[in-house]
Design a protein around this motif. Sequence first.
Motif, mmCIF file in Angstrom:
data_model
loop_
_atom_site.group_PDB
_atom_site.id
_atom_site.type_symbol
_atom_site.label_atom_id
_atom_site.label_comp_id
_atom_site.label_asym_id
_atom_site.label_seq_id
_atom_site.Cartn_x
_atom_site.Cartn_y
_atom_site.Cartn_z
ATOM 1 N N GLY A 51 -3.736 7.847 -2.909
ATOM 2 C CA GLY A 51 -2.872 6.685 -2.828
ATOM 3 C C GLY A 51 -3.180 5.586 -3.831
ATOM 4 O O GLY A 51 -4.136 5.651 -4.604
ATOM 5 N N HIS A 52 -2.354 4.532 -3.807
ATOM 6 C CA HIS A 52 -2.549 3.379 -4.678
ATOM 7 C C HIS A 52 -1.888 2.153 -4.071
ATOM 8 O O HIS A 52 -1.228 2.238 -3.033
ATOM 9 C CB HIS A 52 -2.030 3.647 -6.094
ATOM 10 N N ILE A 53 -2.085 1.019 -4.703
ATOM 11 C CA ILE A 53 -1.506 -0.252 -4.248
ATOM 12 C C ILE A 53 -0.697 -0.822 -5.408
ATOM 13 O O ILE A 53 -1.221 -1.037 -6.500
ATOM 14 C CB ILE A 53 -2.591 -1.258 -3.827
ATOM 15 N N ILE A 54 0.563 -1.035 -5.163
ATOM 16 C CA ILE A 54 1.443 -1.616 -6.175
ATOM 17 C C ILE A 54 1.677 -3.083 -5.830
ATOM 18 O O ILE A 54 1.502 -3.495 -4.671
ATOM 19 C CB ILE A 54 2.774 -0.831 -6.243
ATOM 20 N N ARG A 55 2.005 -3.886 -6.823
ATOM 21 C CA ARG A 55 2.294 -5.302 -6.559
ATOM 22 C C ARG A 55 3.456 -5.736 -7.431
ATOM 23 O O ARG A 55 3.731 -5.135 -8.471
ATOM 24 C CB ARG A 55 1.072 -6.169 -6.816
ATOM 25 N N THR B 268 0.838 -1.197 0.000
ATOM 26 C CA THR B 268 0.000 0.000 0.000
ATOM 27 C C THR B 268 0.874 1.248 0.000
ATOM 28 O O THR B 268 1.844 1.346 0.748
ATOM 29 C CB THR B 268 -0.942 0.039 1.213
ATOM 30 N N LEU B 269 0.520 2.187 -0.861
ATOM 31 C CA LEU B 269 1.163 3.497 -0.932
ATOM 32 C C LEU B 269 0.070 4.501 -0.595
ATOM 33 O O LEU B 269 -0.764 4.857 -1.433
ATOM 34 C CB LEU B 269 1.753 3.726 -2.316
ATOM 35 N N THR B 270 0.052 4.952 0.666
ATOM 36 C CA THR B 270 -1.131 5.609 1.210
ATOM 37 C C THR B 270 -1.427 6.959 0.561
ATOM 38 O O THR B 270 -2.552 7.244 0.192
ATOM 39 C CB THR B 270 -0.990 5.751 2.730
ATOM 40 N N ASN B 271 -0.435 7.814 0.435
ATOM 41 C CA ASN B 271 -0.620 9.112 -0.208
ATOM 42 C C ASN B 271 0.714 9.845 -0.219
ATOM 43 O O ASN B 271 1.678 9.412 0.419
ATOM 44 C CB ASN B 271 -1.693 9.977 0.489
#
Length: 745
Positions: free
Chosen positions: A552-556, A517-520
Amino acid sequence: MTANTRTDAAGIDLDDVGTNPTSNPSFTDLIASRLSRRHLFGLGVGTAGTALLQACGGGGGAGAGFPILPPVPAPPPPPPAPAPAASLKLGFDAVAKSLADVVAVPAGYTASVLYRLGDPIASGVPAYVNNGTDAANTFDRRAGDHHDGMTFFGVNASGKWDAANPSRGLLVMNHEAITSVFLHPTGQTITGSGAAAVRTVSDEVLREFYVHGVSVIEVNRAGVSWSYKQDSSFNRRVHTLTEMNFSGPAAKTDYLKTKYSTDGSKTRGTVNNCANGTTPWGTYLTCEENWAGYFRRITGTDNAKRSTKELASFARYGVAGNGRELWATFTPDTADNLYGRWNTEVIGATATDDFRNGSNTYGWVVEIDPFTTASTPRKRTALGRFGHEGACLGPVVVGKPLVWYMGDDSQNEYLYKFVSTRNWDAADIGGGIAAGDKYMDDGKLYVAKFKADGTGDWLELKLGVNGITASNPAYAFADAADVLVNTRLAADVAGATKMDRPEWTAVNPKNGEVYLTLTNNSARAVTGTDAANPRSYNDPKGGVAQKGNPNGHIIRFADTGGDPAAVTFKWDVYMFGARSTASADVNLSALGADNDFSSPDGMWFSQAAPGLLWIETDDGKYTDVTNCMLLGALPGKVGDGAAKTITNVDGGTTATQATFVGKAPGTDGLRRFLVGPVDCEITGIAESGDGRALFVNIQHPGENTAKADINDPGKFLSHWPDGDKTRPRSATVVITKNDGGLIGL
């Protein structure tokens, strides 16, 4: 996650601003041409094969994941829940967005309060009065504040770890910080202001020492109801005064020597425990996140007494100011320096005469054995020192190294992983702290570099490689311990990718892929984006601009060949947070009213239903529309989407950014499962051994109530969970399905 902002002497929140001054772009090898989907998605990645997979959340750690391993010998457990279908389907109706002061869950589910701030965990401790007058010296036997990362350890009839146990376990959870306005009669008693501000009531400070840290409590199911056992012999609090040992390469070095431990072998306590992690031998990992802000260091007087290297280290970690809770200011000090230990200034003649190295003793991953109450926790220095959000265990395979993935929770910080030197031996299950010595004190520490072509490199952080040398002009590394104590500086030199506030990590047990998770990030300018952090836009709230990447976004990513010890990987962006009404270049995942969200933080994969992902939010950007939430998701895999070029706009500035976007989830792949009470954060998640009970933490409801309103309950922002004008309390809820089925399906 960040509860109660960590400010410097000027009142600036260092987690929002960040302390990374390097000129590292998010990529050092950006390419001018558009990204090639064929190149990214033609690389291929193996699965874990017959690997035993661990899924966890970070960080916040994160979560209650266990390796699917044989339990310690025990009587046969109750029959397990039926295995979910190979193709999972979300089995609940989406919960609507809400600003109500309640915990809302889908129809067919029940959420019950289990464990609240102040609840007693030992015989003879009275019930919590909740008006600030509960005796300070009882708080080492009460629930702490700001419940956070959490793990459920099943327990069999012999008191041993049994991961599949559906009705009895040890719930181990972090207590990150405090809402001081509700902890004391009228909030903190402080005289003076700025650098002259001091604490004057010792009982207030003692309460705060105790309510930080970790709880270990026994929980049991009777019928469909869960409760904690107040008089269990397992119950334990670990807090800021608990003695801890150092292990690994930095232990017993000059960097950790203090008046308390003249040989650098130990310290007292742990603080700002955010997300968490587990081990395959059955112990708990708690992670020290925003520890730097607790220490007093007045730069106007202390800087002149410090070396150039020390000043570089302090600046990089944000150690400056009077301390967020002003603990070091209370006088008179005790003979064993309960207050003075939080002053990390030069006072005495040598490092063993004061606590000038006190801040070096925090920022670590701490191992706790929940099954042995007399055991001494260990700070594992081989995993590096930074703002640890969590430590998520990767795939567990007999005969292969173990790996933990770790985010550093601040703007423009990095993603790390630690790979053990020793290969996993299942005979070490139940081995306690001694097993930790075997696997966590020797290994390789890496930091991630995300490249613009959709691949990435793991850069080793070791003296003599990747520019980490004694001759480096930015910082002269002296030895292996220096690299670990100053991990952020080593990562800067190596050329790591600056990310949009990296928090919890979670590993998909179906394929071993890792989610972050990349919150902001309010500091992400339109002209400063990159492929892994591709958005910069304005998301106004109440007419006030919110620029950068506020949602924010979610990277994988997938380590090459499905091998967690690999030094390369491929990646894409799984999902972007956004308002459902945002433009297509902001709402890149096409979220709708039933699944839009902002500021992803906590994250964890179910073990009972492999492939089911839970996502929690810590949001201040979208709270004009809804309180924080928990969403259920069924993610695909790296490469299931497409390459995309985004147009970012800020006023008169427009720029394009190429990236890789995962397949849009739709409501079949993402739904809102829970919405919390007013002014809270949803964080910490665990499940019972059969997946029929889900434990979720509700952190700091009503925390922004002003001290001036403490005598007027009608002005409290929240009264959850007790209602009727009571002071709000952080608490754990347990969620069950009314038909007794698996949660979420």
